[in-house]
Design an enzyme around this catalytic site. Structure first.
Site, short mmCIF file in Angstrom:
data_model
loop_
_atom_site.label_atom_id
_atom_site.label_comp_id
_atom_site.label_asym_id
_atom_site.label_seq_id
_atom_site.Cartn_x
_atom_site.Cartn_y
_atom_site.Cartn_z
N HIS A 55 10.36 31.01 34.06
CA HIS A 55 10.01 32.30 33.47
C HIS A 55 9.49 33.16 34.62
O HIS A 55 8.85 32.63 35.54
CB HIS A 55 8.86 32.19 32.47
CG HIS A 55 9.14 31.35 31.27
ND1 HIS A 55 8.93 30.01 31.25
CD2 HIS A 55 9.59 31.70 30.05
CE1 HIS A 55 9.25 29.55 30.06
NE2 HIS A 55 9.65 30.54 29.30
N ASP A 58 6.09 32.09 35.54
CA ASP A 58 5.88 30.75 36.10
C ASP A 58 5.85 30.88 37.62
O ASP A 58 5.19 30.12 38.31
CB ASP A 58 7.05 29.80 35.78
CG ASP A 58 7.22 29.55 34.30
OD1 ASP A 58 6.26 29.76 33.54
OD2 ASP A 58 8.34 29.13 33.91
N MET A 89 19.19 29.07 35.99
CA MET A 89 18.79 29.86 34.81
C MET A 89 17.41 30.46 35.04
O MET A 89 16.58 29.90 35.75
CB MET A 89 18.77 28.92 33.60
CG MET A 89 18.31 29.51 32.29
SD MET A 89 16.52 29.44 32.02
CE MET A 89 16.38 28.03 30.94
N GLU A 182 18.03 31.48 22.38
CA GLU A 182 17.47 30.19 21.94
C GLU A 182 16.71 30.37 20.63
O GLU A 182 15.76 31.14 20.55
CB GLU A 182 16.54 29.66 23.03
CG GLU A 182 15.85 28.36 22.65
CD GLU A 182 15.01 27.79 23.78
OE1 GLU A 182 15.14 28.26 24.93
OE2 GLU A 182 14.22 26.88 23.50
N LYS A 184 14.41 29.06 17.29
CA LYS A 184 13.36 28.12 16.88
C LYS A 184 12.85 28.62 15.53
O LYS A 184 12.68 29.83 15.35
CB LYS A 184 12.24 28.13 17.93
CG LYS A 184 11.17 27.08 17.71
CD LYS A 184 10.17 27.09 18.86
CE LYS A 184 9.08 26.07 18.62
NZ LYS A 184 8.07 26.08 19.70
N GLU A 218 18.18 24.05 21.39
CA GLU A 218 17.22 23.02 21.82
C GLU A 218 17.11 21.95 20.74
O GLU A 218 16.90 22.27 19.56
CB GLU A 218 15.85 23.65 22.09
CG GLU A 218 14.81 22.57 22.37
CD GLU A 218 13.46 23.09 22.86
OE1 GLU A 218 13.45 24.02 23.69
OE2 GLU A 218 12.43 22.54 22.41
N HIS A 221 14.06 22.13 18.42
CA HIS A 221 13.98 23.28 17.52
C HIS A 221 14.86 23.11 16.29
O HIS A 221 14.48 23.49 15.19
CB HIS A 221 14.34 24.56 18.27
CG HIS A 221 13.40 24.85 19.41
ND1 HIS A 221 13.58 25.91 20.26
CD2 HIS A 221 12.28 24.21 19.82
CE1 HIS A 221 12.60 25.91 21.16
NE2 HIS A 221 11.80 24.89 20.92
N ASP A 246 19.01 22.99 25.89
CA ASP A 246 17.67 22.46 26.15
C ASP A 246 17.57 21.08 25.53
O ASP A 246 17.53 20.92 24.30
CB ASP A 246 16.60 23.39 25.55
CG ASP A 246 16.27 24.56 26.47
OD1 ASP A 246 16.89 24.67 27.56
OD2 ASP A 246 15.37 25.35 26.11
N ASP A 256 6.43 21.32 17.55
CA ASP A 256 7.36 21.30 18.69
C ASP A 256 6.87 20.29 19.73
O ASP A 256 6.03 20.62 20.56
CB ASP A 256 7.41 22.72 19.29
CG ASP A 256 8.45 22.85 20.38
OD1 ASP A 256 9.38 22.05 20.43
OD2 ASP A 256 8.31 23.79 21.18
N ASP A 258 8.56 18.47 22.11
CA ASP A 258 9.11 18.52 23.48
C ASP A 258 8.99 17.19 24.22
O ASP A 258 8.59 17.14 25.39
CB ASP A 258 8.42 19.63 24.31
CG ASP A 258 8.83 21.04 23.87
OD1 ASP A 258 9.89 21.19 23.25
OD2 ASP A 258 8.08 21.98 24.16
N ASP A 288 14.11 20.63 28.61
CA ASP A 288 12.98 21.48 28.23
C ASP A 288 11.97 20.61 27.49
O ASP A 288 11.90 20.62 26.26
CB ASP A 288 13.44 22.64 27.36
CG ASP A 288 12.31 23.63 27.13
OD1 ASP A 288 11.27 23.48 27.79
OD2 ASP A 288 12.46 24.53 26.29
C1 GLT Z 1 8.72 27.50 25.82
C2 GLT Z 1 9.59 27.13 24.66
C3 GLT Z 1 10.92 26.69 25.08
C4 GLT Z 1 11.74 27.77 25.69
C5 GLT Z 1 11.18 28.24 26.97
C6 GLT Z 1 11.97 29.43 27.44
S1 GLT Z 1 9.50 28.51 26.94
O1 GLT Z 1 8.31 26.36 26.50
O2 GLT Z 1 8.94 26.09 23.91
O3 GLT Z 1 11.64 26.10 24.05
O4 GLT Z 1 13.00 27.26 26.01
O5 GLT Z 1 11.34 30.62 27.15
MN MN Z 2 13.58 25.51 24.95
MN MN Z 3 10.56 23.26 22.29
#
Ligand code: GLT
Ligand code: MN
Ligand code: MN
Length: 388
Positions: A55, A58, A89, A182, A184, A218, A221, A246, A256, A258, A288
């Site tokens: 980002h 970041d 990216m 993306e 979510k 993702e 998500h 992702d 979420d 991750d 991600d």
């Molecule tokens: C954040 C989010 C991710 C996105 C990122 C891109 S930032 O961590 O949870 O799923 O892909 O903005």
């Molecule tokens: Mn993501």
């Molecule tokens: Mn996520």
């Protein structure tokens, strides 16, 4: 014995925010010391990643002066040159700063919407300068807690206008850049607009430049929405819209999480890798995800290595599945076709419709036929468990 070492051709990438995640959550503070972008590039090189994504903030803090920005970018470029990592990216942080508490492109305050466009144009410049070819949009705060606050029709319109404006900006600047949206369903907002990859695919068709916009699905998500990720990705591939992906993992019905790729739903991770590999997906395999909060940086490296290793193991399993004679024999049986029905398929004609209406079918026999999917699935499970 197969070698599961990551190579550039695998296109494994991580965001600065993933290996740089310090473990803060809504209930507890950071557990790992901060690392600079340069240090993170070296960490990624050490574990064997191909690319690093970021980002805007970041890399460059939101309040950096132009001189600080230039120094940071110079140091980052030097680290990339030293390690050979690339930046496939980039994206914009439109969710962290309090200014974005009501969203960015869909915020009710027009000054916030204008600032979001300005911030994104600057971030696109930064991404393009570092060589990014895909630009991700994750609208984490583009939503509501109460639908009293925002008109959903207006929000869709605002989202469209923002994407149209930014597509024109990238074209105007002659950047070689594609956009990837993306989805979510919720978190951090109560509900987020365009909540799934399917919603995004439909939304893209309403844009002025649909050809330059695709999706960045993702795993976590779609699982948060209770959906089958493999099916969503297949739809994106079919539409020629899988510009980025992702990869991570997630238990159904949770926040979420991750988690490390393949950490929870091994079988769906397998079918995902098989889908990507069988269909020649050529984009980044971006992880991600982040390490458990229990870990130090050795654990972070374990996490990153684990994501890539699991992908490569599943890729090998997919090849094995495709070559497994018993599995293939069942597939041949399942898909057997003596051609007798072919005259009814394909393009419509009224003759075809009339003949088909006259055809007689042995409905009880169709229903009585066993399809052998139990055996097929058990063979898949045994292959994944390493006994075939
Ligand atoms: C954040 C989010 C991710 C996105 C990122 C891109 S930032 O961590 O949870 O799923 O892909 O903005
Ligand atoms: Mn993501
Ligand atoms: Mn996520």
């Amino acid at each position: 014995m197969t070698n599961y070492t990551p190579k550039p051709e695998h296109k494994f990438t991580f965001g600065l925010w993933t290996v740089g995640n310090r473990g803060r959550d809504p209930f507890g503070d950071v557990v790992r010391p901060g690392k600079t972008p340069v240090e993170l590039v070296h960490l990624l090189a050490e574990v064997g990643a191909w690319g690093v994504n970021f980002h805007d903030n970041d890399l460059v803090p939101i309040d950096a002066t132009p001189a600080e920005r230039d120094r940071i970018v110079r140091d980052f470029k030097a680290a990339l040159a030293e390690t050979g990592l690339c930046v496939p990216m980039a994206t914009t942080n439109l969710f962290f700063d309090p200014a974005f508490k009501d969203g960015a492109f869909t915020a009710n305050d027009p000054r916030v919407r204008a600032y979001a466009l300005q911030k994104t144009m600057n971030a696109i410049d930064l991404g393009a300068e570092l060589g990014a070819k895909v630009y991700v949009f994750w609208g984490g705060r583009e939503g509501t807690e109460t639908d009293a606050a925002k008109n959903p029709m207006e929000s869709i319109k605002r989202s469209r206008e923002a994407m149209n404006f930014l597509c024109e900006y990238a074209l105007d600047k002659k950047y070689d850049l594609k956009f990837a949206l993306e989805a979510k369903p919720n978190e951090p907002r109560g509900d987020i607009y365009n909540s799934t990859t399917g919603h995004m695919l439909a939304f893209i068709q309403t844009l002025d430049h649909p050809e330059m916009v695709g999706v960045n699905p993702e795993v976590a998500h779609e699982h948060m929405a209770g959906l089958n990720f493999v099916h969503g990705v297949a739809q994106a591939l079919d539409a020629g819209k899988l510009f980025h992906i992702d990869l991570n993992d997630q238990a159904f019905g949770r926040y979420d999480q991750d988690f490390r790729f393949g950490a929870v739903n091994m079988k769906s991770a397998f079918f995902l890798v098989k889908l990507l590999e069988d269909n020649g997906y050529g984009g980044s395999r971006h992880f991600d995800a982040h390490a458990y909060r229990t870990e130090d940086y050795e654990g972070v490296k374990e996490f990153a290595r684990g994501c890539m290793r699991t992908y490569l193991i599943l890729k090998e399993k997919a090849a094995r599945w495709n070559a497994d004679q018993e599995i293939q024999a069942i597939l041949a049986e399942i898909n057997a076709d003596d051609g007798s029905m072919s005259r009814y398929f394909g393009k419509y004609s009224s003759e075809k419709a009339t003949t088909l209406k006259d055809e007689s079918f042995d409905r009880p026999a169709l229903g009585a036929r066993g399809l052998n999917y139990e055996r097929l699935d058990q063979l898949t499970v045994e292959l994944l468990l390493g006994v075939r």
